[in-house]
Design a protein around this motif. Sequence first.
Motif, PDB file in Angstrom:
ATOM      1  N   LEU A  41       0.831  -1.208   0.000  1.00  0.00           N
ATOM      2  CA  LEU A  41       0.000   0.000   0.000  1.00  0.00           C
ATOM      3  C   LEU A  41       0.861   1.252   0.000  1.00  0.00           C
ATOM      4  CD1 LEU A  41      -2.825   1.334   0.313  1.00  0.00           C
ATOM      5  CD2 LEU A  41      -2.479   1.191   2.784  1.00  0.00           C
ATOM      6  N   ALA A  42       1.854   1.297   0.861  1.00  0.00           N
ATOM      7  CA  ALA A  42       2.704   2.476   0.964  1.00  0.00           C
ATOM      8  C   ALA A  42       3.531   2.687  -0.305  1.00  0.00           C
ATOM      9  CB  ALA A  42       3.625   2.357   2.175  1.00  0.00           C
ATOM     10  N   ALA A  43       4.181   1.628  -0.797  1.00  0.00           N
ATOM     11  CA  ALA A  43       5.050   1.759  -1.969  1.00  0.00           C
ATOM     12  C   ALA A  43       4.257   2.168  -3.205  1.00  0.00           C
ATOM     13  CB  ALA A  43       5.777   0.438  -2.217  1.00  0.00           C
ATOM     14  N   ARG A  44       3.132   1.519  -3.421  1.00  0.00           N
ATOM     15  CA  ARG A  44       2.287   1.834  -4.578  1.00  0.00           C
ATOM     16  C   ARG A  44       1.800   3.276  -4.530  1.00  0.00           C
ATOM     17  NH1 ARG A  44      -3.379   1.393  -5.071  1.00  0.00           N
ATOM     18  NH2 ARG A  44      -4.246   0.588  -7.038  1.00  0.00           N
ATOM     19  N   SER A  45       1.355   3.711  -3.360  1.00  0.00           N
ATOM     20  CA  SER A  45       0.795   5.051  -3.221  1.00  0.00           C
ATOM     21  C   SER A  45       1.873   6.132  -3.309  1.00  0.00           C
ATOM     22  CB  SER A  45       0.045   5.162  -1.884  1.00  0.00           C
ATOM     23  OG  SER A  45      -0.984   4.198  -1.805  1.00  0.00           O
ATOM     24  N   ILE A  46       3.018   5.885  -2.689  1.00  0.00           N
ATOM     25  CA  ILE A  46       4.112   6.862  -2.741  1.00  0.00           C
ATOM     26  C   ILE A  46       4.594   7.054  -4.179  1.00  0.00           C
ATOM     27  CG2 ILE A  46       6.518   7.265  -2.082  1.00  0.00           C
ATOM     28  CD1 ILE A  46       5.831   5.923   0.612  1.00  0.00           C
ATOM     29  N   THR A  48       2.853   6.629  -6.957  1.00  0.00           N
ATOM     30  CA  THR A  48       1.836   7.387  -7.690  1.00  0.00           C
ATOM     31  C   THR A  48       1.865   8.862  -7.301  1.00  0.00           C
ATOM     32  OG1 THR A  48       0.399   5.442  -7.807  1.00  0.00           O
ATOM     33  CG2 THR A  48      -0.631   7.579  -8.182  1.00  0.00           C
ATOM     34  N   LEU A  49       1.969   9.135  -6.017  1.00  0.00           N
ATOM     35  CA  LEU A  49       2.001  10.522  -5.547  1.00  0.00           C
ATOM     36  C   LEU A  49       3.228  11.252  -6.072  1.00  0.00           C
ATOM     37  CD1 LEU A  49       0.700  12.684  -3.756  1.00  0.00           C
ATOM     38  CD2 LEU A  49       2.035  11.777  -1.835  1.00  0.00           C
ATOM     39  N   GLY A  50       4.378  10.576  -6.073  1.00  0.00           N
ATOM     40  CA  GLY A  50       5.606  11.202  -6.573  1.00  0.00           C
ATOM     41  C   GLY A  50       5.511  11.577  -8.039  1.00  0.00           C
ATOM     42  N   VAL A  51       4.991  10.666  -8.856  1.00  0.00           N
ATOM     43  CA  VAL A  51       4.820  10.954 -10.286  1.00  0.00           C
ATOM     44  C   VAL A  51       3.835  12.096 -10.486  1.00  0.00           C
ATOM     45  CG1 VAL A  51       3.887  10.020 -12.442  1.00  0.00           C
ATOM     46  CG2 VAL A  51       5.468   8.661 -11.073  1.00  0.00           C
ATOM     47  N   THR A  52       2.768  12.113  -9.705  1.00  0.00           N
ATOM     48  CA  THR A  52       1.761  13.174  -9.819  1.00  0.00           C
ATOM     49  C   THR A  52       2.366  14.541  -9.544  1.00  0.00           C
ATOM     50  OG1 THR A  52       0.029  11.648  -9.101  1.00  0.00           O
ATOM     51  CG2 THR A  52      -0.452  13.997  -8.943  1.00  0.00           C
ATOM     52  N   LEU A  53       3.167  14.644  -8.492  1.00  0.00           N
ATOM     53  CA  LEU A  53       3.798  15.924  -8.158  1.00  0.00           C
ATOM     54  C   LEU A  53       4.783  16.361  -9.237  1.00  0.00           C
ATOM     55  CD1 LEU A  53       4.381  15.381  -4.326  1.00  0.00           C
ATOM     56  CD2 LEU A  53       2.586  16.735  -5.439  1.00  0.00           C
ATOM     57  N   LEU A  54       5.499  15.391  -9.826  1.00  0.00           N
ATOM     58  CA  LEU A  54       6.427  15.720 -10.912  1.00  0.00           C
ATOM     59  C   LEU A  54       5.683  16.243 -12.134  1.00  0.00           C
ATOM     60  CD1 LEU A  54       8.997  12.754 -10.771  1.00  0.00           C
ATOM     61  CD2 LEU A  54       9.432  15.167 -10.251  1.00  0.00           C
ATOM     62  N   PHE A 214       6.617   0.047 -10.643  1.00  0.00           N
ATOM     63  CA  PHE A 214       6.098   0.233 -12.001  1.00  0.00           C
ATOM     64  C   PHE A 214       4.579   0.428 -11.973  1.00  0.00           C
ATOM     65  CE2 PHE A 214       4.165  -1.840 -15.767  1.00  0.00           C
ATOM     66  CZ  PHE A 214       4.587  -0.934 -16.733  1.00  0.00           C
ATOM     67  N   ASN A 215       3.927  -0.359 -11.153  1.00  0.00           N
ATOM     68  CA  ASN A 215       2.482  -0.244 -11.030  1.00  0.00           C
ATOM     69  C   ASN A 215       2.085   1.141 -10.519  1.00  0.00           C
ATOM     70  OD1 ASN A 215      -0.212  -1.148 -11.015  1.00  0.00           O
ATOM     71  ND2 ASN A 215      -0.079  -1.842  -8.905  1.00  0.00           N
ATOM     72  N   GLY A 216       2.738   1.575  -9.443  1.00  0.00           N
ATOM     73  CA  GLY A 216       2.384   2.861  -8.845  1.00  0.00           C
ATOM     74  C   GLY A 216       2.813   4.065  -9.651  1.00  0.00           C
ATOM     75  N   ALA A 217       3.935   3.956 -10.361  1.00  0.00           N
ATOM     76  CA  ALA A 217       4.468   5.115 -11.078  1.00  0.00           C
ATOM     77  C   ALA A 217       3.925   5.261 -12.502  1.00  0.00           C
ATOM     78  CB  ALA A 217       5.996   5.033 -11.132  1.00  0.00           C
ATOM     79  N   VAL A 218       3.477   4.162 -13.095  1.00  0.00           N
ATOM     80  CA  VAL A 218       3.052   4.214 -14.502  1.00  0.00           C
ATOM     81  C   VAL A 218       1.580   3.829 -14.680  1.00  0.00           C
ATOM     82  CG1 VAL A 218       3.465   3.342 -16.839  1.00  0.00           C
ATOM     83  CG2 VAL A 218       5.395   3.690 -15.274  1.00  0.00           C
ATOM     84  N   MET A 219       1.244   2.609 -14.291  1.00  0.00           N
ATOM     85  CA  MET A 219      -0.087   2.090 -14.604  1.00  0.00           C
ATOM     86  C   MET A 219      -1.199   2.760 -13.790  1.00  0.00           C
ATOM     87  SD  MET A 219       0.899   0.263 -16.982  1.00  0.00           S
ATOM     88  CE  MET A 219      -0.745  -0.273 -17.486  1.00  0.00           C
ATOM     89  N   MET A 220      -0.981   2.972 -12.503  1.00  0.00           N
ATOM     90  CA  MET A 220      -2.030   3.567 -11.682  1.00  0.00           C
ATOM     91  C   MET A 220      -2.268   5.046 -11.984  1.00  0.00           C
ATOM     92  SD  MET A 220      -3.572   1.246 -10.141  1.00  0.00           S
ATOM     93  CE  MET A 220      -3.237   0.383 -11.690  1.00  0.00           C
ATOM     94  N   PRO A 221      -1.221   5.869 -12.218  1.00  0.00           N
ATOM     95  CA  PRO A 221      -1.512   7.247 -12.631  1.00  0.00           C
ATOM     96  C   PRO A 221      -2.336   7.297 -13.916  1.00  0.00           C
ATOM     97  CG  PRO A 221       0.754   7.077 -11.918  1.00  0.00           C
ATOM     98  CD  PRO A 221       0.218   5.673 -11.937  1.00  0.00           C
ATOM     99  N   LEU A 222      -2.012   6.429 -14.868  1.00  0.00           N
ATOM    100  CA  LEU A 222      -2.769   6.396 -16.121  1.00  0.00           C
ATOM    101  C   LEU A 222      -4.213   5.992 -15.864  1.00  0.00           C
ATOM    102  CD1 LEU A 222      -2.781   6.535 -19.230  1.00  0.00           C
ATOM    103  CD2 LEU A 222      -2.079   4.131 -19.255  1.00  0.00           C
TER     104      LEU A 222
END
Length: 295
Positions: A41-46, A48-54, A214-222
Amino acid sequence: MFPTALSDHRKGLLLTAIGGLALSVDIPLMRLANGELWSILAARSIATLGVTLLVATALRIAKGRWPVLVPGWPGLVTGLLYGLTTVVFLLAVFNTSTANVVFIVAFNPMFAALLSWIFLKERPALATLLAMAAMIFGVGLIVRDGLSGGHLFGDIMALLTAFIIAAAITISRASRRDMGFVSLLSTVLPAAIGLISVMPVGGFSIEHPAWILFNGAVMMPLAFWCLATGPRYLSAPEVGMFYLLETVLAPIWVWLIFAETPAPMTLVGGGILVAAIAAHSVWIVRRKSIVQMAG
């Protein structure tokens, strides 16, 4: 972003289709990461949040102004709901089978139809009510199987996930505001909950972290952005129906990767759900075509 000739309805269909496809790999990627619940939960969410802020910062630099991140109170409430959805969804994933999760979560279009009826005064048609009755029966079969199989808690969490998603979609639909960043920024809630939970036990426990990153940074933001933007162009029940892509595809990916075969009653109940949603989707498309031809 889209050609001007593309109608709003087709924009919505394209966005939600892409979002549904991206969402279908969520559970398989979490399973491949092979980690403890709160670490995942933490890794996936962090991520996604990091990519969103970028992305938000890049848009600020490129356009000279910040994009709409949280559009007022509707955005705050919707963000809270999306954040809760992530937590409850992972509780479901870790406490019942993949097929049970995705089949039960597919009930969200019917929740969306009910909420739209109550709060937006969008009275569902007879076909929607019939589909709803069939889906209630299908979910009942799956939950009954979960009761005998000892994973009732996970099934209930999946049902709660469906309801919260429907509530978020309904609020987005009612506000008609751009919610694209809301679902992404909402990951701050599950990220905080995950971090608070992993720190007392010595930190993260994930065997293959690349998959979850990969899931949190690419697939979930999309997936989140597309599905959160869809209600600007489609009705709440229509957006909810594109979660059917995850319902159909996620068990297939898990079966191919992990050889996890769903229980017979889960397949029966899931088949009823898929058939009801598919038939209702065809009915909506045909009705819209008739209305457009008449107009």
